[in-house]
Design a protein around this motif. Structure first.
Motif, PDB file in Angstrom:
ATOM      1  N   ARG A 143       0.827  -1.209   0.000  1.00 20.65           N
ATOM      2  CA  ARG A 143       0.000   0.000   0.000  1.00 20.65           C
ATOM      3  C   ARG A 143       0.860   1.258   0.000  1.00 20.65           C
ATOM      4  O   ARG A 143       0.537   2.253  -0.658  1.00 20.65           O
ATOM      5  N   VAL A 144       1.965   1.233   0.735  1.00 18.77           N
ATOM      6  CA  VAL A 144       2.823   2.403   0.880  1.00 18.77           C
ATOM      7  C   VAL A 144       3.722   2.612  -0.335  1.00 18.77           C
ATOM      8  O   VAL A 144       3.941   3.748  -0.777  1.00 18.77           O
ATOM      9  N   GLN A 145       4.240   1.526  -0.878  1.00 18.67           N
ATOM     10  CA  GLN A 145       5.191   1.625  -1.977  1.00 18.67           C
ATOM     11  C   GLN A 145       4.480   1.897  -3.308  1.00 18.67           C
ATOM     12  O   GLN A 145       3.325   1.495  -3.496  1.00 18.67           O
ATOM     13  N   LYS A 209      12.670  -1.517  -8.135  1.00 16.63           N
ATOM     14  CA  LYS A 209      11.532  -2.404  -8.403  1.00 16.63           C
ATOM     15  C   LYS A 209      11.148  -3.259  -7.187  1.00 16.63           C
ATOM     16  O   LYS A 209      10.162  -3.978  -7.224  1.00 16.63           O
ATOM     17  N   ILE A 210      11.948  -3.166  -6.123  1.00 18.45           N
ATOM     18  CA  ILE A 210      11.708  -4.019  -4.954  1.00 18.45           C
ATOM     19  C   ILE A 210      10.975  -3.231  -3.872  1.00 18.45           C
ATOM     20  O   ILE A 210      11.451  -2.210  -3.394  1.00 18.45           O
ATOM     21  N   ALA A 211       9.810  -3.727  -3.498  1.00 18.94           N
ATOM     22  CA  ALA A 211       8.983  -3.051  -2.496  1.00 18.94           C
ATOM     23  C   ALA A 211       9.431  -3.367  -1.078  1.00 18.94           C
ATOM     24  O   ALA A 211       9.498  -2.482  -0.223  1.00 18.94           O
ATOM     25  N   LYS A 239      17.359   0.034   3.633  1.00 13.40           N
ATOM     26  CA  LYS A 239      17.018   1.424   3.929  1.00 13.40           C
ATOM     27  C   LYS A 239      17.623   2.370   2.903  1.00 13.40           C
ATOM     28  O   LYS A 239      16.971   3.323   2.441  1.00 13.40           O
ATOM     29  N   LYS A 240      18.866   2.104   2.504  1.00 13.37           N
ATOM     30  CA  LYS A 240      19.538   2.956   1.508  1.00 13.37           C
ATOM     31  C   LYS A 240      18.846   2.891   0.156  1.00 13.37           C
ATOM     32  O   LYS A 240      18.943   3.830  -0.650  1.00 13.37           O
ATOM     33  N   ASN A 241      18.164   1.793  -0.108  1.00 14.71           N
ATOM     34  CA  ASN A 241      17.515   1.592  -1.404  1.00 14.71           C
ATOM     35  C   ASN A 241      15.992   1.727  -1.344  1.00 14.71           C
ATOM     36  O   ASN A 241      15.297   1.302  -2.273  1.00 14.71           O
ATOM     37  N   ASN A 242      15.491   2.329  -0.249  1.00 13.01           N
ATOM     38  CA  ASN A 242      14.051   2.561  -0.079  1.00 13.01           C
ATOM     39  C   ASN A 242      13.227   1.278  -0.196  1.00 13.01           C
ATOM     40  O   ASN A 242      12.154   1.255  -0.804  1.00 13.01           O
ATOM     41  N   ILE A 243      13.777   0.211   0.364  1.00 14.27           N
ATOM     42  CA  ILE A 243      13.070  -1.068   0.439  1.00 14.27           C
ATOM     43  C   ILE A 243      12.597  -1.250   1.880  1.00 14.27           C
ATOM     44  O   ILE A 243      13.399  -1.161   2.810  1.00 14.27           O
ATOM     45  N   LEU A 244      11.310  -1.465   2.054  1.00 10.40           N
ATOM     46  CA  LEU A 244      10.771  -1.624   3.408  1.00 10.40           C
ATOM     47  C   LEU A 244      11.027  -3.036   3.918  1.00 10.40           C
ATOM     48  O   LEU A 244      10.943  -4.007   3.163  1.00 10.40           O
ATOM     49  N   ASP A 271      11.068  -1.876   9.512  1.00 15.70           N
ATOM     50  CA  ASP A 271       9.917  -1.000   9.249  1.00 15.70           C
ATOM     51  C   ASP A 271       8.629  -1.635   9.765  1.00 15.70           C
ATOM     52  O   ASP A 271       7.699  -0.925  10.150  1.00 15.70           O
ATOM     53  N   VAL A 272       8.596  -2.958   9.741  1.00 16.84           N
ATOM     54  CA  VAL A 272       7.414  -3.698  10.183  1.00 16.84           C
ATOM     55  C   VAL A 272       7.872  -4.897  11.005  1.00 16.84           C
ATOM     56  O   VAL A 272       8.854  -5.556  10.666  1.00 16.84           O
TER      57      VAL A 272
END
Length: 446
Positions: A143-145, A209-211, A239-244, A271-272
């Motif tokens: 949902r967030v990505q 491309k990775i959520a 975290k550096k690649n905006n992957i949760l 993150d979760v």
């Protein structure tokens, strides 16, 4: 035509003899599982009562439970404090199902979790199982990505549940074989655990491309312990690649490793977080997906989105009350110290057995009170290599099954193993175990 069966009262069911119980289980619950229990000798378990590690049978035997219900019974069977909480809830006629309005117990449990977890983990969604907590976490991440981030990373031999969504991330025992999984398997990238280069290369090959990444701090099916600092490095890279990141503590959380949650040892924050099993104090089905208020608001913060994800039985009043008491007990420093002290003592005694039987015990591994003993089955495999047993592909399963049966029948010990590691006896006792019980186990194994 309608059935001619006559339904039973609770009192009648309590009075059924062992043969009747077996017939009903075999016919109306699970025929295949009944046959496995019979092979292991676990069919001879007509239980009268249980408390702590002890399971008392109607034939007078007392069994010591070294499985803790695969992690559910961190406080053992029928812990007095948990029973007292349930009784108090009943005496007060505490509301359990409250679909409209603010539930006091949910608010209190969420607050306590926020107190115990590192920032920014402060927002909880309550479930009734670990799989459901994983599902909630995956839905939040997607949902967030942005939509173009359609891939997830997970790991070989990871186990994250058997519901359709969670099953997409489970890569153990072929549990997903033959099912249409909730997330297309083409969207799941499975890599070998412990290999930082594999993480970096996978991200490099799939830029933006990775959520998300889903990981067990300790792999529950194979007792796979990641190298020191590996988990922290993985989360830093994500975290550096905006992957949760979603850390699955369903099995190894709640004090099992000697920390309240095992990820805390490496001083990193996902993150979760998914938790369940022991959270219910051995009496209630409850789990939680915990994340940051920032991410939760991004996913469900608008009024029109606030009920996009919900669950019928999540966060019942008494279940939350039990979870509050369970957390309060396990999070005490003295409780966790006792877990660490007893786990060190247990490991010491098991390593002494390894020295005593070097040709029979290959390895003793584990963390806290999640321990595995790997046996050398090679000499025995050679002796019975030509034996053919229906439905058994690996003779190690038969050999380990015989150990479980012997420990149960001769020493009144309930133990288990997992098919991915049929040479490993899994020791997962309630965290309230004492040294007398530990010594009884090691003496019995000797």
């Amino acid at each position: 035509m309608g059935k001619t069966l006559n339904k039973l009262s609770l009192n009648k069911i309590l009075d059924l003899n062992e043969k009747e119980i077996h017939n009903y289980y075999r016919k109306y619950v699970n025929h295949g599982l009944h046959s496995i229990y019979k092979i292991l000798g676990f069919n001879q378990m007509d239980i009268e009562s249980s408390k702590g590690l002890e399971i008392k049978l109607k034939n007078g035997k007392t069994i010591l439970d070294f499985t803790s219900g695969i992690g559910v019974l961190a406080l053992g069977h029928n812990h007095p404090s948990i029973i007292e909480v349930e009784k108090k809830c009943h005496d007060l006629n505490l509301i359990d199902v409250q679909k409209f309005g603010i539930n006091r117990m949910q608010s209190g449990l969420a607050y306590n979790l926020a107190c115990l977890l590192p920032d920014p983990l402060d927002t909880s969604f309550f479930t009734i199982s670990g799989s459901e907590a994983i599902e909630a976490g995956i839905k939040l991440i997607t949902r967030v990505q942005p939509l173009h981030k359609k891939y997830f990373i997970t790991f070989k031999e990871d186990y994250h549940g058997k519901t359709h969504g969670a099953l997409s991330f489970t890569n153990s025992e072929n549990f997903a074989s033959g099912f249409h999984t909730g997330i297309n398997r083409d969207n799941i990238i499975v890599i070998a655990p412990g290999d930082i280069n594999a993480i970096e290369n996978t991200i490099s090959d799939n830029i933006n491309k990775i959520a998300g990444l889903v990981i067990e701090p300790i792999q529950g099916q194979v007792l796979g312990i990641h190298p020191r600092e590996y988990l922290k490095k993985v989360l830093d890279i994500c975290k550096k690649n905006n992957i949760l990141t979603l850390v699955d503590e369903v099995k190894v959380g709640m004090g099992r490793t000697g920390e309240l949650f095992s990820f805390m040892e490496q001083e990193m924050v996902p993150d979760v977080l998914a938790i369940s099993k022991a959270l219910g104090g051995g009496k209630r089905a409850i789990g939680a997906m915990v994340t940051s208020s920032r991410l939760f608001k991004l996913a469900y913060g608008k009024r029109k989105d606030s009920t996009l994800h919900s669950t019928t039985f999540g966060g019942l009043g008494t279940s939350c009350a039990v979870a509050i008491e369970t957390l309060n007990i396990i999070s005490e420093k003295s409780f966790l110290k006792r877990v660490n002290d007893n786990s060190e003592f247990f490991m010491k005694k098991l390593l002494e057995l390894k020295v005593k039987y070097p040709s029979m015990i290959n390895e003793v591994t584990g963390k806290g009170l999640f321990i595995g003993i790997t046996f050398n089955f090679i000499p025995f495999e050679k002796k019975i290599k030509d034996v053919k047993i229906p439905f058994v592909k690996d003779i190690k399963v038969v050999l380990m099954g015989s150990i479980l049966r012997y420990l149960y029948r001769k020493h009144n010990l309930l133990t288990h193993f997992t098919p991915p590691r049929p040479d490993m006896l899994v020791i997962m006792p309630p965290l309230i175990i004492n040294r007398t019980e530990i010594l009884y186990f090691t003496d019995s194994l000797d």
